[in-house]
Write a protein that holds these residues in place. Structure first.
Motif, PDB file in Angstrom:
ATOM      1  N   MET A   1       0.808  -1.364   0.169  1.00 21.78           N
ATOM      2  CA  MET A   1       0.167   0.164   0.136  1.00 21.78           C
ATOM      3  C   MET A   1       0.811   1.133  -0.069  1.00 21.78           C
ATOM      4  SD  MET A   1      -3.091  -1.032   2.678  1.00 21.78           S
ATOM      5  CE  MET A   1      -1.864  -1.356   3.978  1.00 21.78           C
ATOM      6  N   GLU A   2       2.177   1.107   0.045  1.00 24.47           N
ATOM      7  CA  GLU A   2       3.171   2.390   0.226  1.00 24.47           C
ATOM      8  C   GLU A   2       2.844   3.180   1.210  1.00 24.47           C
ATOM      9  OE1 GLU A   2       3.428   4.133  -3.476  1.00 24.47           O
ATOM     10  OE2 GLU A   2       4.178   2.510  -4.579  1.00 24.47           O
ATOM     11  N   HIS A   3       2.286   2.753   2.389  1.00 28.79           N
ATOM     12  CA  HIS A   3       1.984   3.346   3.717  1.00 28.79           C
ATOM     13  C   HIS A   3       2.945   3.135   4.728  1.00 28.79           C
ATOM     14  CE1 HIS A   3      -0.053   4.265   7.602  1.00 28.79           C
ATOM     15  NE2 HIS A   3      -0.890   5.268   6.737  1.00 28.79           N
ATOM     16  N   TRP A   4       3.534   4.234   5.337  1.00 31.84           N
ATOM     17  CA  TRP A   4       4.437   4.018   6.170  1.00 31.84           C
ATOM     18  C   TRP A   4       4.352   4.226   7.436  1.00 31.84           C
ATOM     19  CZ3 TRP A   4       9.897   3.128   4.954  1.00 31.84           C
ATOM     20  CH2 TRP A   4      10.175   2.912   3.624  1.00 31.84           C
ATOM     21  N   GLY A   5       3.095   4.399   7.975  1.00 32.69           N
ATOM     22  CA  GLY A   5       2.610   4.370   9.354  1.00 32.69           C
ATOM     23  C   GLY A   5       3.402   3.445  10.265  1.00 32.69           C
ATOM     24  N   ARG A   6       2.996   2.330  10.075  1.00 35.07           N
ATOM     25  CA  ARG A   6       3.463   1.286  11.152  1.00 35.07           C
ATOM     26  C   ARG A   6       5.151   0.907  10.914  1.00 35.07           C
ATOM     27  NH1 ARG A   6      -0.192  -4.061  11.367  1.00 35.07           N
ATOM     28  NH2 ARG A   6      -0.569  -3.655   9.126  1.00 35.07           N
ATOM     29  N   MET A   7       5.373   1.288   9.724  1.00 30.80           N
ATOM     30  CA  MET A   7       7.142   1.136   9.476  1.00 30.80           C
ATOM     31  C   MET A   7       7.726   2.375  10.087  1.00 30.80           C
ATOM     32  SD  MET A   7       9.746  -0.296   8.453  1.00 30.80           S
ATOM     33  CE  MET A   7       9.120  -1.344   7.049  1.00 30.80           C
ATOM     34  N   ARG A   8       7.353   3.283  10.466  1.00 28.69           N
ATOM     35  CA  ARG A   8       7.922   4.357  11.244  1.00 28.69           C
ATOM     36  C   ARG A   8       7.552   4.243  12.716  1.00 28.69           C
ATOM     37  NH1 ARG A   8       8.614   9.192   8.136  1.00 28.69           N
ATOM     38  NH2 ARG A   8       7.652   9.146   6.162  1.00 28.69           N
ATOM     39  N   GLN A   9       6.583   3.316  13.200  1.00 26.61           N
ATOM     40  CA  GLN A   9       6.502   3.067  14.570  1.00 26.61           C
ATOM     41  C   GLN A   9       7.344   1.764  14.831  1.00 26.61           C
ATOM     42  OE1 GLN A   9       3.297  -0.090  15.711  1.00 26.61           O
ATOM     43  NE2 GLN A   9       2.291   1.970  16.369  1.00 26.61           N
ATOM     44  N   TRP A  10       7.858   0.903  13.816  1.00 24.40           N
ATOM     45  CA  TRP A  10       8.643  -0.096  14.274  1.00 24.40           C
ATOM     46  C   TRP A  10      10.009   0.498  14.254  1.00 24.40           C
ATOM     47  CZ3 TRP A  10      11.345  -3.157  10.072  1.00 24.40           C
ATOM     48  CH2 TRP A  10      12.101  -4.073  10.750  1.00 24.40           C
ATOM     49  N   LEU A  11      10.367   1.582  13.319  1.00 22.64           N
ATOM     50  CA  LEU A  11      11.568   2.116  13.416  1.00 22.64           C
ATOM     51  C   LEU A  11      11.894   2.923  14.828  1.00 22.64           C
ATOM     52  CD1 LEU A  11      11.804   3.232   9.445  1.00 22.64           C
ATOM     53  CD2 LEU A  11      13.082   1.224  10.589  1.00 22.64           C
ATOM     54  N   LEU A  12      10.814   3.670  15.132  1.00 24.35           N
ATOM     55  CA  LEU A  12      10.958   4.263  16.343  1.00 24.35           C
ATOM     56  C   LEU A  12      11.410   3.367  17.357  1.00 24.35           C
ATOM     57  CD1 LEU A  12      10.565   6.865  17.762  1.00 24.35           C
ATOM     58  CD2 LEU A  12       8.089   6.393  17.980  1.00 24.35           C
TER      59      LEU A  12
END
Length: 451
Positions: free
Chosen positions: A123-134
């Motif tokens: 989906m090219e959505h980075w919301g949860r990816m930013r959460q994981w990276l945080l």
């Protein structure tokens, strides 16, 4: 005289030791779960003369009511030195507490590594990816500071060994990434789902635990030890002490080890934070960001618990050891091998040589924490539906086997390597995480193509 609170604390600690007794993995001695005289043994110390280093008073309990207050850590170690409570018990119950918090928060914010990767790929959505990276950024910065100030020695962790089994890390990570995609989530996610009442995830976890145990001690272990682990790189031949990325930077640049550590932590940690918070939508969504930060701090707390509080003198051998860890050294959060050890403990409960460990306690805690949150939020539901079809059953069980084999081979999962390992800035952890991501992305692309 000792305060009422001091007596109360001693009673609580004695009860915990009796309920969750532990045998020291080095000497195979300690309190068993059936020791009937333990309370008398505990209270027999109350009127003894204080040891050197204790606050003055009628006994070790006086430190709780002394005019010279001691830190929580000092009180714990004083209790353990005097035999009032086994230090391993502190580590185990501390691990359970960390697991409870991790499970509840991960359920609350829908923390999922596979979901984060899937959102970006599909989906090219980075919301949860930013959460994981945080979570990674907070764990990395916090763990680096613990090591820098000498509170823990991360160079003694399994992630920092001087032998780098790069093929095992890469292949194991890749297979784990494939497996977690086929199974619909990693081990951590399945623990959270079980806490929410999903019985299908329980089947996945059991198969994962069996495969992990086979990879540690069974048939798969023969293959791993014979064909994968020997393909390794001896870093000492290159003048490096271990797999530490700061150590490599220090070797190349001439910086001191401490300066190199700060540089690496700053570049990776602060770089991630800049990328994470440049997104206005993520900054405005406080709950996921705050929850992710706390999860990162729990990784840091795990290092401190096992590497500082749980690092002490064995009263039998007078050796300084790490208590209640499966690896016999400091540990943080990881869930593949601990699920196998949990299954072993349940199957061989009457074997007195087996005891609960920090890893087992955290794995159990994640499931319980998720269950407690699900109950409190009204979201708990028994989900007893079976697999959608035979193909679904075959796919998810294959994924479970790959997770078990890959997680042990790579020495960690999305949490064990992706969070705990990366927080040590280990070269092997970066290789394993790269394999996990590649395996997951390739499998997702294949699934979309096939559909």
């Amino acid at each position: 005289m000792p305060s009422i609170a001091a007596h109360r604390n001693c009673i609580i600690l004695c009860f915990l030791t009796e309920f969750f007794g532990y045998e020291n993995p080095i000497t195979h001695t300690g309190y068993s779960k059936s020791s009937l005289g333990i309370l008398d043994a505990k209270f027999s110390h109350i009127q003894e003369s204080p040891r050197a280093g204790y606050a003055a008073g009628p006994g070790p309990l006086h430190m709780c009511g002394s005019a010279t207050p001691l830190s929580i850590e000092a009180q714990i170690k004083a209790f353990c030195m005097d035999g009032t409570i086994n230090l391993a018990t502190v580590v185990i119950w501390g691990g359970l507490a960390l697991g409870l918090m991790f499970g509840a928060i991960a359920n609350k914010i829908n923390f999922c590594t596979m979901g984060a990767i899937s959102d970006v790929v599909n989906m090219e959505h980075w919301g949860r990816m930013r959460q994981w990276l945080l979570v990674i950024a907070v764990a990395l910065i916090g763990s680096s500071l613990l090591h820098y100030f000498g509170l823990v020695d991360l160079s003694k962790s399994v992630y920092q060994r001087p032998i780098l089994p790069w093929l095992s890390m890469l292949l194991g990570g890749t297979l784990f990434g494939v497996g977690m995609t086929l199974a619909g989530g990693c081990v951590n996610k399945n623990l959270i789902r079980v806490g929410g009442g999903n019985l299908r995830s329980l089947v996945v976890l059991i198969i994962t635990a069996i495969a992990a145990y086979m990879t540690m001690k069974g048939l798969f272990a023969q293959w791993r030890a014979s064909y994968l682990d020997p393909v390794s790189l001896d870093l000492t031949a290159l003048g490096l002490a271990n797999q530490s990325l700061p150590g490599l930077l220090s070797k190349v640049s001439g910086l001191s080890n401490g300066a190199a550590l700060l540089v690496c932590a700053g570049v990776f940690g602060l770089g991630l934070l800049l990328f994470i918070f440049k997104d206005a939508r993520f900054r405005s969504n406080v709950t996921p960001a705050l929850g992710a930060a706390v999860l990162g701090l729990l990784v840091v707390a795990a290092w401190y618990l096992t590497g500082h509080i749980g690092y002490g003198e064995n009263p039998e051998t007078l050796e300084t050891v790490y208590f209640a860890t499966n690896t016999r050294t400091l540990e943080a959060l990881s869930f593949v091998a601990p699920t196998a050890y949990s299954l072993e403990l349940l199957m061989l409960w009457t074997d007195k040589s087996l005891r609960a460990t920090f890893g087992v306690a955290t794995a159990v805690g994640v499931g319980l924490g998720s269950w407690m949150y699900a109950l409190a939020s009204g979201n708990f539901r028994w989900k007893g539906e079976g697999f959608a079809s035979f193909d679904d059953l075959r796919t998810q069980l294959l994924g479970a086997v790959l997770m078990g084999f890959g997680g042990v081979t790579a020495m960690g999962c999305t949490v064990g390597q992706g969070l705990s390992g990366i927080s040590t800035l280990s070269l092997g952890s970066f290789i394993a995480l790269f394999g996990i991501i590649c395996g997951a992305v390739a499998t997702m692309k294949y699934q979309v193509w096939r559909a």
